[in-house]
Design an enzyme around this catalytic site. Structure first.
Site, PDB file in Angstrom:
ATOM      1  CB  SER A   1      68.093  65.272  50.101  1.00 44.39           C
ATOM      2  OG  SER A   1      67.504  64.458  50.951  1.00 44.39           O
TER       3      SER A   1
ATOM      4  CE1 TYR B   1      67.730  62.277  45.476  1.00 50.35           C
ATOM      5  CE2 TYR B   1      68.071  61.219  48.441  1.00 50.35           C
ATOM      6  CZ  TYR B   1      67.400  62.168  47.372  1.00 50.35           C
ATOM      7  OH  TYR B   1      67.584  63.525  48.008  1.00 50.35           O
TER       8      TYR B   1
END
Length: 328
Positions: A160, A185
């Site tokens: 990401s 994350y």
């Protein structure tokens, strides 16, 4: 530092869909595994690859629910796989070995939603890192014989643009102090890129190439939905009627567009002879050599890869550390 982060000029754009990038590609006889291939981006990836002729195995924690979701998609089977449970991973790879089938494409797609509070697995490992990275690392190593048997294979890790939130926290991988969900994350998504870099270095001579992809922002996925409806509306990912927003100028895509870069990395002939790279918008990403701190005010959050995520020394260090961690 030498690198291959140079766009190819693929001809595709952020608007291209998974079906678009598969136009003219015949995957008959190609075996694929997609972790979490029954929901969100994973489901669209499964559907598109099957439509092109591939045989797909979906790894899912709840096989019964996953089987219902993929019903009607041709050449798809479901196997139980819990990436937070080393025994489940070992059983999945053992079943695959017993089948004797080569594996041409492994898509490490699954991920856990953001956790408001720190959660750990049975080993005490922070859950984002344990699932998004270590689970896929153990799975990939266990599938190495099947990947070698394919005579040419690709491993695609879902990363990401959020990798820009955090480098690997070598001093405190598991956030024993000062847990922040977005940093956890970000670390797990940086790990996905470094894993692809080192995998490619180690296994390219066996014909196995590694890739990491940024799919874009897709409001309907479980990851983005985990922040809550009010936050989605506040960040412009959901409209006032509760419907997902599509805004390509901001990198916000449909599920069909979001799955495209994964499919491109998995199948595109333009990537022959190239590996260990991070892709976005159906092409290799530029390297952002001077990343600016994220303020939250950006119209479109930057998603190009940053240098620490492709650093070969960090990639080797993470691989060696991961080998030790999965033993524990």
């Amino acid at each position: 530092m030498t690198h291959n982060q140079h766009p190819l000029g693929s001809g595709f754009t952020s608007a291209s869909t998974a079906d678009d990038v598969l136009t003219g590609i015949d995957l008959t006889g190609v075996n694929v595994i997609v972790t979490g291939g029954h929901a969100g981006l994973g489901l669209e990836t499964t559907r598109a690859l099957s439509k092109a002729g591939a045989s797909v195995t979906v790894g899912a924690r709840n096989p019964q629910r996953a089987t219902q979701t993929v019903e009607g998609i041709e050449r798809v089977e479901v196997g139980r796989l819990d990436l937070a449970d080393p025994a489940s991973i070992e059983a999945f790879t053992a079943r695959r070995a017993d089948s004797g089938r080569p594996l041409h494409i492994l898509i490490n797609n699954a991920g856990v939603p953001l956790h408001e509070k720190r959660e750990v697995d049975a080993r005490g490992y922070e859950m984002q890192f344990a699932t998004n990275h270590l689970g896929h690392f153990q799975l990939t190593l266990g599938l190495l014989p099947a990947l070698r048997a394919a005579g040419g294979a690709r491993v695609v890790n879902l990363s990401s643009g959020g990798h820009r939130l955090s480098d690997i926290r070598w001093h405190d991988l598991h956030f024993t102090e000062g847990y922040q969900s977005f940093l956890a994350y970000g670390q797990s998504k940086t790990a996905a890129v470094l894993f692809a870099v080192e995998l490619d270095r180690r296994w390219a001579d066996d014909g196995i190439r590694g890739y990491a992809v940024h799919p874009g922002i897709v409001a309907g996925t479980s990851l983005n939905s985990s922040v809550g409806e009010e936050q989605l509306k506040a960040t412009g990912l959901m409209d006032e009627h509760g419907q997902p927003v599509v805004d390509l100028e901001r990198g916000i895509k449909t599920v069909q567009q979001g799955a495209a870069t994964t499919v491109f990395a998995s199948t595109s002939p333009l990537l022959e002879g190239i590996g260990g790279v991070y892709l976005k918008d159906n092409d290799i990403s530029e390297l952002d050599r001077d990343p600016q701190p994220l303020t939250g005010a950006e119209k479109a959050p930057p998603a190009d890869v940053v240098q620490y995520a492709i650093d070969p020394q960090s990639a080797r260090r993470l691989w060696e550390l991961s080998e030790e961690l999965i033993k524990g």
